[in-house]
Design a protein around this motif. Structure first.
Motif, PDB file in Angstrom:
ATOM      1  N   ALA A 192       3.248   0.274  -6.674  1.00 34.53           N
ATOM      2  CA  ALA A 192       3.170  -0.677  -5.728  1.00 34.53           C
ATOM      3  C   ALA A 192       1.620  -0.801  -5.079  1.00 34.53           C
ATOM      4  O   ALA A 192       0.985   0.256  -5.250  1.00 34.53           O
ATOM      5  CB  ALA A 192       4.016  -0.225  -4.366  1.00 34.53           C
ATOM      6  N   GLU A 193       1.252  -1.760  -4.729  1.00 35.42           N
ATOM      7  CA  GLU A 193      -0.158  -2.133  -4.198  1.00 35.42           C
ATOM      8  C   GLU A 193      -0.397  -1.530  -2.861  1.00 35.42           C
ATOM      9  O   GLU A 193       0.558  -1.475  -2.037  1.00 35.42           O
ATOM     10  CB  GLU A 193      -0.331  -3.516  -4.096  1.00 35.42           C
ATOM     11  CG  GLU A 193      -0.486  -4.354  -5.451  1.00 35.42           C
ATOM     12  CD  GLU A 193      -1.048  -5.856  -5.610  1.00 35.42           C
ATOM     13  OE1 GLU A 193      -1.298  -6.218  -4.246  1.00 35.42           O
ATOM     14  OE2 GLU A 193      -0.954  -6.397  -6.629  1.00 35.42           O
ATOM     15  N   LEU A 194      -1.460  -0.856  -2.350  1.00 32.65           N
ATOM     16  CA  LEU A 194      -2.128  -0.492  -1.440  1.00 32.65           C
ATOM     17  C   LEU A 194      -2.368  -1.504  -0.563  1.00 32.65           C
ATOM     18  O   LEU A 194      -2.934  -2.617  -0.910  1.00 32.65           O
ATOM     19  CB  LEU A 194      -3.098   0.692  -1.676  1.00 32.65           C
ATOM     20  CG  LEU A 194      -2.773   1.721  -2.354  1.00 32.65           C
ATOM     21  CD1 LEU A 194      -4.189   2.394  -2.738  1.00 32.65           C
ATOM     22  CD2 LEU A 194      -1.935   2.586  -1.452  1.00 32.65           C
ATOM     23  N   ARG A 208      -4.007  -0.048  -6.788  1.00 33.15           N
ATOM     24  CA  ARG A 208      -2.807   0.864  -7.028  1.00 33.15           C
ATOM     25  C   ARG A 208      -3.224   2.126  -7.291  1.00 33.15           C
ATOM     26  O   ARG A 208      -2.595   2.975  -7.328  1.00 33.15           O
ATOM     27  CB  ARG A 208      -1.786   0.443  -8.009  1.00 33.15           C
ATOM     28  CG  ARG A 208      -1.266  -0.808  -7.749  1.00 33.15           C
ATOM     29  CD  ARG A 208      -0.298  -1.510  -8.834  1.00 33.15           C
ATOM     30  NE  ARG A 208       0.207  -2.650  -8.707  1.00 33.15           N
ATOM     31  CZ  ARG A 208       1.509  -2.940  -8.927  1.00 33.15           C
ATOM     32  NH1 ARG A 208       2.190  -2.180  -9.665  1.00 33.15           N
ATOM     33  NH2 ARG A 208       1.897  -4.220  -8.649  1.00 33.15           N
ATOM     34  N   ASP A 209      -4.634   2.385  -7.479  1.00 35.80           N
ATOM     35  CA  ASP A 209      -5.399   3.632  -7.708  1.00 35.80           C
ATOM     36  C   ASP A 209      -6.069   4.376  -6.696  1.00 35.80           C
ATOM     37  O   ASP A 209      -6.986   3.480  -5.910  1.00 35.80           O
ATOM     38  CB  ASP A 209      -5.933   3.564  -8.794  1.00 35.80           C
ATOM     39  CG  ASP A 209      -5.160   3.019 -10.274  1.00 35.80           C
ATOM     40  OD1 ASP A 209      -4.170   2.904 -10.084  1.00 35.80           O
ATOM     41  OD2 ASP A 209      -6.114   2.629 -11.499  1.00 35.80           O
ATOM     42  N   ASP A 225      -0.948   3.386   3.450  1.00 39.88           N
ATOM     43  CA  ASP A 225      -0.134   2.073   3.649  1.00 39.88           C
ATOM     44  C   ASP A 225      -0.074   1.314   2.490  1.00 39.88           C
ATOM     45  O   ASP A 225      -1.107   1.199   1.843  1.00 39.88           O
ATOM     46  CB  ASP A 225      -0.381   1.410   4.996  1.00 39.88           C
ATOM     47  CG  ASP A 225      -0.623   2.075   6.180  1.00 39.88           C
ATOM     48  OD1 ASP A 225       0.379   2.786   6.805  1.00 39.88           O
ATOM     49  OD2 ASP A 225      -1.512   2.191   7.070  1.00 39.88           O
ATOM     50  N   LEU A 226       1.469   0.892   2.441  1.00 39.40           N
ATOM     51  CA  LEU A 226       1.480  -0.005   1.220  1.00 39.40           C
ATOM     52  C   LEU A 226       1.483  -1.460   1.463  1.00 39.40           C
ATOM     53  O   LEU A 226       1.400  -1.735   2.716  1.00 39.40           O
ATOM     54  CB  LEU A 226       2.951   0.147   0.383  1.00 39.40           C
ATOM     55  CG  LEU A 226       3.181   1.631   0.100  1.00 39.40           C
ATOM     56  CD1 LEU A 226       4.383   1.782  -0.501  1.00 39.40           C
ATOM     57  CD2 LEU A 226       1.984   1.925  -0.924  1.00 39.40           C
ATOM     58  N   ARG A 227       0.895  -2.266   0.719  1.00 38.84           N
ATOM     59  CA  ARG A 227       0.698  -3.829   0.996  1.00 38.84           C
ATOM     60  C   ARG A 227       1.995  -4.490   1.612  1.00 38.84           C
ATOM     61  O   ARG A 227       2.114  -5.133   2.671  1.00 38.84           O
ATOM     62  CB  ARG A 227       0.324  -4.409  -0.191  1.00 38.84           C
ATOM     63  CG  ARG A 227       0.182  -6.075  -0.037  1.00 38.84           C
ATOM     64  CD  ARG A 227      -0.356  -6.990  -1.223  1.00 38.84           C
ATOM     65  NE  ARG A 227      -1.816  -6.393  -1.551  1.00 38.84           N
ATOM     66  CZ  ARG A 227      -2.964  -6.770  -0.972  1.00 38.84           C
ATOM     67  NH1 ARG A 227      -2.863  -7.251   0.052  1.00 38.84           N
ATOM     68  NH2 ARG A 227      -4.078  -6.389  -1.500  1.00 38.84           N
ATOM     69  N   GLU A 278      10.995   1.879  -3.264  1.00 41.86           N
ATOM     70  CA  GLU A 278      10.839   3.025  -4.016  1.00 41.86           C
ATOM     71  C   GLU A 278       9.398   2.870  -4.705  1.00 41.86           C
ATOM     72  O   GLU A 278       8.943   1.853  -4.806  1.00 41.86           O
ATOM     73  CB  GLU A 278      11.534   3.568  -5.128  1.00 41.86           C
ATOM     74  CG  GLU A 278      11.702   2.407  -6.021  1.00 41.86           C
ATOM     75  CD  GLU A 278      12.685   2.527  -7.469  1.00 41.86           C
ATOM     76  OE1 GLU A 278      13.875   3.097  -7.105  1.00 41.86           O
ATOM     77  OE2 GLU A 278      12.458   2.087  -8.474  1.00 41.86           O
ATOM     78  N   VAL A 279       8.655   4.110  -4.774  1.00 43.70           N
ATOM     79  CA  VAL A 279       7.462   4.102  -5.591  1.00 43.70           C
ATOM     80  C   VAL A 279       7.451   5.079  -6.484  1.00 43.70           C
ATOM     81  O   VAL A 279       7.843   6.240  -6.394  1.00 43.70           O
ATOM     82  CB  VAL A 279       6.234   4.183  -4.345  1.00 43.70           C
ATOM     83  CG1 VAL A 279       4.998   4.453  -4.944  1.00 43.70           C
ATOM     84  CG2 VAL A 279       6.238   3.153  -3.329  1.00 43.70           C
TER      85      VAL A 279
END
Length: 162
Positions: free
Chosen positions: A78-80, A96-97, A119-121, A126-127
């Motif tokens: 998932a994107e940050l 994502r890294d 924090d995720l975007r 799930e991740v």
């Protein structure tokens, strides 16, 4: 085929590694190409709760040579979020890294503990977190099974260990 590991913290009381044989060599071990031989390992946990991802890990070097620094990479499914406050020695390497320096890894010793709160975007149920070595200074590592992990973390607030 890739193995996905998802073990909830507390579900396992102890882990026994069987069948491991480490051969000692006098002095710092060298690979055929002249670089050091080391065995980098990462152990830690991943927690996902309401779009907030926490990763805590301890890098280790099981020998036989010390390493001045290693870079561990975390790749997420998932994107940050755009704004992140990362731990010292860690930088964002894409949407994502994240990569982090471990600092010195002594022979048969641990590096600095790395704790990340990200924090995720957007919220996801799930991740998948992939942990591996991005750079190890040219060392030969003949046991990648303890430094390449794939962890599935559900958005439950539970800790998933690797």
């Amino acid at each position: 085929m890739e193995e996905v590991v998802a073990v909830r913290h507390g579900a396992v009381r102890s882990v026994v590694v069987a069948g491991s044989l480490v051969l000692g060599v006098a002095g710092a071990a060298q690979a055929q190409g002249g670089g050091p031989v080391a065995d980098v390992a990462y152990h830690g946990q991943v927690v996902l709760s309401r779009g907030h991802l926490r990763v805590w890990m301890v890098p280790e070097n099981e020998g036989p040579a010390a390493l001045p620094d290693v870079t561990v990479r975390l790749r997420l499914s998932a994107e940050l979020a755009d704004q992140q406050e990362l731990a010292d020695g860690c930088v964002r390497a894409g949407m994502r890294d994240v990569v982090c320096g471990t600092g010195p890894l002594p022979m048969q010793g641990q590096g600095r503990h790395i704790g990340l709160a990200m924090d995720l975007r957007e919220w996801v149920p799930e991740v998948v977190v992939r942990v591996d070595t991005s750079w190890n200074g040219g060392a030969a590592d003949r046991n990648l099974s303890n430094n390449e992990h794939v962890v599935l973390a559900l958005d439950t607030g539970d800790a998933y260990v690797f």
